[in-house]
Design a protein around this motif. Structure first.
Motif, PDB file in Angstrom:
ATOM      1  N   VAL A  90       5.261  12.217 -24.312  1.00  0.00           N
ATOM      2  CA  VAL A  90       4.483  11.051 -23.892  1.00  0.00           C
ATOM      3  C   VAL A  90       4.260  11.099 -22.385  1.00  0.00           C
ATOM      4  O   VAL A  90       5.199  11.276 -21.599  1.00  0.00           O
ATOM      5  CB  VAL A  90       5.180   9.740 -24.294  1.00  0.00           C
ATOM      6  CG1 VAL A  90       4.373   8.533 -23.801  1.00  0.00           C
ATOM      7  CG2 VAL A  90       5.354   9.672 -25.811  1.00  0.00           C
ATOM      8  N   SER A  97      -4.091  13.120 -27.833  1.00  0.00           N
ATOM      9  CA  SER A  97      -4.719  11.795 -27.891  1.00  0.00           C
ATOM     10  C   SER A  97      -4.579  11.113 -26.548  1.00  0.00           C
ATOM     11  O   SER A  97      -3.623  11.361 -25.798  1.00  0.00           O
ATOM     12  CB  SER A  97      -4.102  10.929 -28.992  1.00  0.00           C
ATOM     13  OG  SER A  97      -2.722  10.726 -28.763  1.00  0.00           O
ATOM     14  N   LYS A 126       6.729  13.743 -30.217  1.00  0.00           N
ATOM     15  CA  LYS A 126       5.678  14.193 -29.320  1.00  0.00           C
ATOM     16  C   LYS A 126       6.044  13.849 -27.874  1.00  0.00           C
ATOM     17  O   LYS A 126       6.860  12.966 -27.624  1.00  0.00           O
ATOM     18  CB  LYS A 126       4.344  13.547 -29.700  1.00  0.00           C
ATOM     19  CG  LYS A 126       3.892  13.896 -31.118  1.00  0.00           C
ATOM     20  CD  LYS A 126       2.630  13.155 -31.505  1.00  0.00           C
ATOM     21  CE  LYS A 126       2.255  13.448 -32.961  1.00  0.00           C
ATOM     22  NZ  LYS A 126       1.062  12.679 -33.387  1.00  0.00           N
ATOM     23  N   THR A 130       2.004   6.653 -32.900  1.00  0.00           N
ATOM     24  CA  THR A 130       1.313   7.893 -32.589  1.00  0.00           C
ATOM     25  C   THR A 130       2.274   8.985 -32.143  1.00  0.00           C
ATOM     26  O   THR A 130       2.067  10.174 -32.449  1.00  0.00           O
ATOM     27  CB  THR A 130       0.253   7.644 -31.491  1.00  0.00           C
ATOM     28  OG1 THR A 130      -0.629   6.620 -31.928  1.00  0.00           O
ATOM     29  CG2 THR A 130      -0.557   8.903 -31.208  1.00  0.00           C
ATOM     30  N   ALA A 131       3.320   8.609 -31.427  1.00  0.00           N
ATOM     31  CA  ALA A 131       4.210   9.608 -30.803  1.00  0.00           C
ATOM     32  C   ALA A 131       5.447   9.932 -31.616  1.00  0.00           C
ATOM     33  O   ALA A 131       6.155  10.888 -31.311  1.00  0.00           O
ATOM     34  CB  ALA A 131       4.636   9.106 -29.417  1.00  0.00           C
ATOM     35  N   VAL A 178       0.910  12.894 -26.212  1.00  0.00           N
ATOM     36  CA  VAL A 178       0.234  11.611 -26.360  1.00  0.00           C
ATOM     37  C   VAL A 178       0.134  10.995 -24.968  1.00  0.00           C
ATOM     38  O   VAL A 178       1.150  10.871 -24.275  1.00  0.00           O
ATOM     39  CB  VAL A 178       1.011  10.667 -27.294  1.00  0.00           C
ATOM     40  CG1 VAL A 178       0.367   9.287 -27.333  1.00  0.00           C
ATOM     41  CG2 VAL A 178       1.097  11.261 -28.693  1.00  0.00           C
ATOM     42  N   LEU A 181      -6.677   6.693 -34.098  1.00  0.00           N
ATOM     43  CA  LEU A 181      -6.259   5.835 -32.987  1.00  0.00           C
ATOM     44  C   LEU A 181      -6.867   4.448 -33.146  1.00  0.00           C
ATOM     45  O   LEU A 181      -6.186   3.437 -32.937  1.00  0.00           O
ATOM     46  CB  LEU A 181      -6.672   6.458 -31.658  1.00  0.00           C
ATOM     47  CG  LEU A 181      -6.073   7.839 -31.353  1.00  0.00           C
ATOM     48  CD1 LEU A 181      -6.625   8.367 -30.040  1.00  0.00           C
ATOM     49  CD2 LEU A 181      -4.553   7.781 -31.311  1.00  0.00           C
TER      50      LEU A 181
END
Length: 310
Positions: free
Chosen positions: A151, A183, A149, A308-309, A108, A212
């Motif tokens: 970053v 992303s 994820k 998101t992460a 991400v 997103l």
């Protein structure tokens, strides 16, 4: 921001979609202290003051900005590297910072341009986005966030001259490296003095961008802030990522576009005036920032990153 982004039809966030409700609300993203973001902006202003009044590509104020941000991230335990490139006969720089841990095959990425125009210090454009993602990065460390994820953050050079730094970065990646970035979230002008609350529209962007968009909308909704979608096309640093098929999103508080009466009723501020009357001018100083917009956007950046992460 390089040039004015065309505004799309308004979208007021009045209720969470299934995707919005499912993702971020349960995740404990920190509240970002706007005073910390403002302290970073004060540092950018001081750097400009000491270096001819700007932080533009090829000028000493830009490199000083890169070095200062890097020092903050190094102290927080990030792995940083400075990537150099040449444009218009001058050396430009990108700063890349990786947070320890997470799946390196599932990255991400968040970013914003660090350069100003030559006319002024560029505090709203784009000290605000740069300072906000810096503080969010520092809060990852402070809260011991351990995302599944990986970053990565990017501060881009020479955006004002045609997205040069971000384009150079994406073009420097191998096909495999690009495929690992799942992303990219872009933050360019997040504290305009007569602010709008715009979220990048996923329309026309790579598959995956809608999630997103919805995450950012949900972040604002959680704060009771209505948003509108903006069609950003190829006019900020997300564009290089989108061209490579990477899902993109972001937020924006407006440049030289004019706030409408309906927007003033919805958001406050002054109808018939630009969102940022100091856009690309010498008056884009620390006095040219709306603290409420800056605070809300910083919180939404954290909200979306944690969602998101995770």
């Amino acid at each position: 921001m390089r040039i004015l982004i065309a505004l799309a039809a308004a979208l007021m966030v009045t209720g969470a979609t299934t995707a919005q409700a499912a993702a971020p609300a349960a995740l404990a993203a920190p509240n970002i202290n706007v005073a910390n973001v403002q302290a970073h902006l004060n540092q950018f202003q001081s750097i400009a003051n000491a270096n001819g009044g700007n932080r533009a590509h090829g000028r000493p104020g830009y490199l000083a900005s890169i070095n200062w941000v890097k020092s903050k991230l190094d102290a927080a335990g990030f792995t940083t590297r400075v990537q150099s490139f040449t444009y218009n006969g001058a050396t430009g720089y990108n700063l890349i910072a990786d947070y320890p841990g997470g799946d390196l095959n599932n990255v991400v990425m968040l970013g914003g341009h660090l350069d100003s125009v030559t006319a002024g210090p560029g505090i709203n454009d784009n000290g605000t986005g740069s300072a906000s993602i810096l503080e969010v990065a520092l809060q990852m460390k402070a809260t011991n966030f351990q995302p599944t994820k990986h970053v990565r953050f990017g501060w881009w050079g020479a955006e004002e001259l045609g997205l040069r730094g971000s384009t150079f970065y994406v073009n420097s990646l191998s096909t495999t490296e690009r495929s690992r970035i799942k992303s990219y979230l872009n933050f360019d002008m997040t504290g305009s003095p007569n602010p709008g609350y715009f979220v990048y529209s996923a329309s026309g962007q790579p598959s995956g961008s809608l999630a997103l968009q919805q995450s950012l909308q949900a972040g604002f909704q959680s704060k009771g802030v209505a948003t509108e979608l903006t069609s950003v096309g190829g006019r900020s640093d997300h564009a290089a990522f989108a061209r490579s098929g990477i899902p993109v999103g972001g937020t924006f508080t407006g440049a030289e576009g004019i706030k409408t009466s309906a927007q003033a009723q919805k958001w406050g501020g002054t109808a018939g005036q630009a969102y940022d009357r100091c856009y690309h001018r010498s008056c884009d100083t620390t006095s040219n920032v709306n603290a409420t917009a800056l605070d809300r956007n910083a919180d939404v950046i954290a909200y979306s990153l944690w969602a998101t992460a995770a």
